[in-house]
Design an enzyme around this catalytic site. Structure first.
Site, PDB file in Angstrom:
ATOM      1  N   ASP A 127     -43.917  52.463 -23.691  1.00 44.80           N
ATOM      2  CA  ASP A 127     -44.702  52.948 -22.499  1.00 44.80           C
ATOM      3  C   ASP A 127     -43.885  54.069 -22.139  1.00 44.80           C
ATOM      4  OD1 ASP A 127     -46.016  53.206 -20.041  1.00 44.80           O
ATOM      5  OD2 ASP A 127     -46.956  51.331 -20.494  1.00 44.80           O
ATOM      6  N   HIS A 173     -44.710  56.807 -24.224  1.00 42.67           N
ATOM      7  CA  HIS A 173     -45.987  57.569 -23.460  1.00 42.67           C
ATOM      8  C   HIS A 173     -45.577  58.713 -22.817  1.00 42.67           C
ATOM      9  CE1 HIS A 173     -48.689  53.739 -23.328  1.00 42.67           C
ATOM     10  NE2 HIS A 173     -48.234  53.599 -24.634  1.00 42.67           N
TER      11      HIS A 173
END
Ligand SMILES: *[C@@H]1O[C@H](CO)[C@@H](O)[C@H](O)[C@H]1NC(C)=O
Ligand SMILES: *[C@@H]1O[C@H](CO)[C@@H](O)[C@H](O)[C@H]1NC(C)=O
Ligand SMILES: *[C@@H]1O[C@H](CO)[C@@H](O)[C@H](O)[C@H]1NC(C)=O
Ligand SMILES: *[C@@H]1O[C@H](CO)[C@@H](O)[C@H](O)[C@H]1NC(C)=O
Ligand SMILES: *[C@@H]1O[C@H](CO)[C@@H](O)[C@H](O)[C@H]1NC(C)=O
Ligand SMILES: *[C@@H]1O[C@H](CO)[C@@H](O)[C@H](O)[C@H]1NC(C)=O
Ligand SMILES: *[C@@H]1O[C@H](CO)[C@@H](O)[C@H](O)[C@H]1NC(C)=O
Length: 261
Positions: free
Chosen positions: A82, A105
């Site tokens: 993430d 991310h």
């Protein structure tokens, strides 16, 4: 994926209500969700860390800040499923420097304004970072209906390698199974600079700025930005309700409306 419950996510290492904490020189691997998080902390340092988890592990943010200020996040290698670094709530005076990020991310301010909350993020500087194979580069995201602001932000000397959304501002963020209702309030985004940002985008659209009709993004600046599509070719930029200026080389060409209201 949906979280299994509404309690705070499990974290490998978490600090709450702290002051003057420094976390240095450790490796955190395969965190249950967030690897290192700080909530309501002041005067924090997180450096010389290695935070590692598989690219497909859900919600495994590297470093997460919530309601914290005077934070220095430097010299870290973050490779998770993430965000490498994320900040939510009221955060201010944050410096993020010398980060190698990816996969993951990217570096994110937000999501802000979830469930109509008022969030205020200001004076954040992110510089000297390398992002590789991430789904976003530098990102500001907020939910419709939120309030507050994200302002005085600067992203500088950032190298992107095969990043899917290298520069992204999204005031329509919606991460839930049902579509989010359209709402007029929005977390205001203003005074954001992107300086010396170069490298490759994994998608054609390297710059995506989607702002609200009622709270457009203002005083944005793109200066010496050169993003091309990985493997060669020109990238594109899209803007909606976003104004500011471009300076130096800007490729793809700036889509910001000139002049601020
Ligand atoms: C941030 O912390 C506040 C308490 O200070 C809490 O109410 C809120 O849910 C937290 N937000 C996130 C996204 O974790
Ligand atoms: C964040 O700041 C806003 C505006 O200053 C304030 O209304 C809100 O209560 C603050 N939130 C927290 C958790 O301190
Ligand atoms: C947002 O508010 C709704 C309605 O109060 C609630 O059902 C939901 O759990 C909240 N979501 C979060 C993430 O706090
Ligand atoms: C990026 O992804 C490519 C393709 O999967 C892979 O070959 C390369 O090693 C990755 N780079 C890094 C630094 O992870
Ligand atoms: C770029 O990333 C994509 C996944 O987003 C991957 O499939 C591709 O192999 C990568 N290319 C390079 C050159 O690393
Ligand atoms: C929100 O507005 C957009 C643009 O007008 C529209 O396409 C979309 O269907 C609306 N969404 C909802 C949930 O009403
Ligand atoms: C932008 O970067 C590409 C790829 O590195 C390079 O070929 C091009 O000359 C650069 N453009 C400018 C205007 O500097």
């Amino acid at each position: 994926p949906r979280p299994c419950n509404t309690r705070p996510p499990p974290r490998a290492l978490h600090f709450e209500e702290c002051r003057g904490v420094s976390v240095q020189g450790v490796t955190l691997q395969n965190g249950p969700q967030f690897h290192l998080s700080f909530t309501r902390c002041v005067d924090v340092k997180a450096s010389f860390l290695r935070l590692v988890a598989p690219a497909d592990s859900p919600n495994t943010d590297g470093i997460h800040l919530n309601d914290s200020s005077r934070v220095q996040i430097t010299d870290n290698l973050i490779s998770t499923g993430d965000d490498c670094v994320s900040m939510v709530g009221n955060c201010s005076d944050v410096r993020v420097r010398d980060i190698s990020c990816g996969p993951g991310h990217g570096i994110s301010i937000g999501s802000l304004g979830k469930n109509r909350t008022t969030d205020r993020v200001e004076n954040v500087r992110v510089d000297t970072c390398l992002l590789t194979n991430t789904t976003n580069g530098v990102r500001i995201k907020s939910w419709q209906g939120g309030m507050g602001s994200a302002r005085d932000l600067r992203f500088e000397s950032i190298v992107m390698k095969n990043v899917s959304n290298p520069i992204i501002i999204d005031q329509y963020y919606c991460d839930q199974p049902t579509p989010c209702a359209n709402q007029t309030e929005a977390v205001e985004v203003r005074k954001v600079e992107f300086v010396d940002v170069r490298g490759t985008s994994a998608t054609a659209r390297a710059i995506k700025i989607a702002c609200s009709d009622t709270a457009p993004c203002t005083e944005l600046e793109l200066r010496n930005v050169n993003l091309t599509v990985v493997g060669g070719g020109a990238a594109t930029a899209s803007c909606y309700r976003a104004s500011g200026k471009a300076a130096g080389v800007v490729a793809p060409a700036s889509c910001l409306a000139k002049g601020d209201p």
